[in-house]
Design a protein around this motif. Structure first.
Motif, PDB file in Angstrom:
ATOM      1  N   SER A 110      62.458  24.438  41.327  1.00  0.00           N
ATOM      2  CA  SER A 110      61.807  24.608  42.778  1.00  0.00           C
ATOM      3  C   SER A 110      60.437  24.740  42.642  1.00  0.00           C
ATOM      4  O   SER A 110      59.831  24.339  43.744  1.00  0.00           O
ATOM      5  CB  SER A 110      62.660  26.215  42.921  1.00  0.00           C
ATOM      6  OG  SER A 110      62.167  26.815  43.927  1.00  0.00           O
ATOM      7  N   ARG A 111      59.782  25.143  41.589  1.00  0.00           N
ATOM      8  CA  ARG A 111      58.116  24.876  41.538  1.00  0.00           C
ATOM      9  C   ARG A 111      57.849  23.724  41.660  1.00  0.00           C
ATOM     10  O   ARG A 111      56.944  23.419  42.190  1.00  0.00           O
ATOM     11  CB  ARG A 111      58.026  25.632  40.132  1.00  0.00           C
ATOM     12  CG  ARG A 111      58.070  27.125  40.086  1.00  0.00           C
ATOM     13  CD  ARG A 111      57.460  27.674  38.874  1.00  0.00           C
ATOM     14  NE  ARG A 111      57.622  26.963  37.516  1.00  0.00           N
ATOM     15  CZ  ARG A 111      58.547  27.552  36.917  1.00  0.00           C
ATOM     16  NH1 ARG A 111      59.050  28.648  37.170  1.00  0.00           N
ATOM     17  NH2 ARG A 111      58.998  27.034  35.691  1.00  0.00           N
ATOM     18  N   MET A 112      58.440  22.614  40.892  1.00  0.00           N
ATOM     19  CA  MET A 112      58.097  21.079  41.099  1.00  0.00           C
ATOM     20  C   MET A 112      58.132  20.766  42.525  1.00  0.00           C
ATOM     21  O   MET A 112      57.270  20.017  42.898  1.00  0.00           O
ATOM     22  CB  MET A 112      58.844  20.409  40.043  1.00  0.00           C
ATOM     23  CG  MET A 112      58.478  20.663  38.613  1.00  0.00           C
ATOM     24  SD  MET A 112      59.432  19.725  37.292  1.00  0.00           S
ATOM     25  CE  MET A 112      58.596  18.042  37.518  1.00  0.00           C
ATOM     26  N   GLN A 113      59.345  21.144  43.129  1.00  0.00           N
ATOM     27  CA  GLN A 113      59.471  20.553  44.677  1.00  0.00           C
ATOM     28  C   GLN A 113      58.663  21.181  45.551  1.00  0.00           C
ATOM     29  O   GLN A 113      58.210  20.716  46.547  1.00  0.00           O
ATOM     30  CB  GLN A 113      60.742  20.879  45.096  1.00  0.00           C
ATOM     31  CG  GLN A 113      61.842  19.885  44.403  1.00  0.00           C
ATOM     32  CD  GLN A 113      63.209  20.427  44.643  1.00  0.00           C
ATOM     33  OE1 GLN A 113      63.548  21.430  45.531  1.00  0.00           O
ATOM     34  NE2 GLN A 113      64.329  19.618  44.391  1.00  0.00           N
ATOM     35  N   ASN A 114      57.931  22.379  45.019  1.00  0.00           N
ATOM     36  CA  ASN A 114      56.891  23.350  45.804  1.00  0.00           C
ATOM     37  C   ASN A 114      55.500  22.873  45.391  1.00  0.00           C
ATOM     38  O   ASN A 114      54.654  23.734  45.801  1.00  0.00           O
ATOM     39  CB  ASN A 114      57.221  24.631  45.756  1.00  0.00           C
ATOM     40  CG  ASN A 114      58.622  24.896  46.521  1.00  0.00           C
ATOM     41  OD1 ASN A 114      58.749  24.579  47.617  1.00  0.00           O
ATOM     42  ND2 ASN A 114      59.172  26.219  46.147  1.00  0.00           N
ATOM     43  N   GLY A 115      55.281  21.833  44.606  1.00  0.00           N
ATOM     44  CA  GLY A 115      53.893  21.288  44.332  1.00  0.00           C
ATOM     45  C   GLY A 115      53.579  22.074  42.927  1.00  0.00           C
ATOM     46  O   GLY A 115      52.317  21.882  42.492  1.00  0.00           O
ATOM     47  N   GLY A 116      54.288  22.841  42.258  1.00  0.00           N
ATOM     48  CA  GLY A 116      53.995  23.347  40.985  1.00  0.00           C
ATOM     49  C   GLY A 116      53.838  22.049  40.187  1.00  0.00           C
ATOM     50  O   GLY A 116      54.097  20.973  40.238  1.00  0.00           O
TER      51      GLY A 116
END
Length: 121
Positions: A110-116
């Motif tokens: 989720s973090r990676m998909q949100n630009g994390g």
């Protein structure tokens, strides 16, 4: 003279920036230690997971080399390696640890998909 100094500063800045970004990758041992802390793994579990992560790291290094800079090829290869390794990791975990691991992986995605970035909190 000013141009030379400016160019040297530019090169030094780029070098520093690239080293800082490259330093984000953790060793398999560091990854296993982090899981040990987060999932309260035994030393035996940590040892087994370290071994699994070392195999994964070796495979990913060979994918990086073979991809020759092609990010799509790298992404596909790495995804398949992760998908093959996750069941091996989960086989070492208890049911409670496995559920917590699934939750951690879902949060990371989720973090990676949100630009994390690196998954660090």
């Amino acid at each position: 003279m000013k141009k030379i100094i400016l160019m040297l500063c530019f090169v030094a800045g780029i070098t520093t920036l690239s080293k800082a970004q490259g330093g984000q990758r953790r060793t398999p041992e560091e990854q296993a230690k982090q899981l040990q802390t987060q999932l309260k793994l035994s030393d035996d579990q940590t040892s087994k997971i370290t071994s699994i992560m070392q195999m994964q790291s070796t495979k990913m290094d060979s994918i990086r080399t073979a991809a020759n800079g092609d990010r799509d090829v790298m992404r596909q290869g790495m995804m398949s390696v992760r998908q093959m390794m996750m069941p091996k990791i989960k086989a070492v975990l208890t049911a409670d640890q496995s559920a917590a691991y699934d939750k951690m992986m879902a949060e990371r995605m989720s973090r990676m998909q949100n630009g994390g970035g690196s998954g660090q909190k």
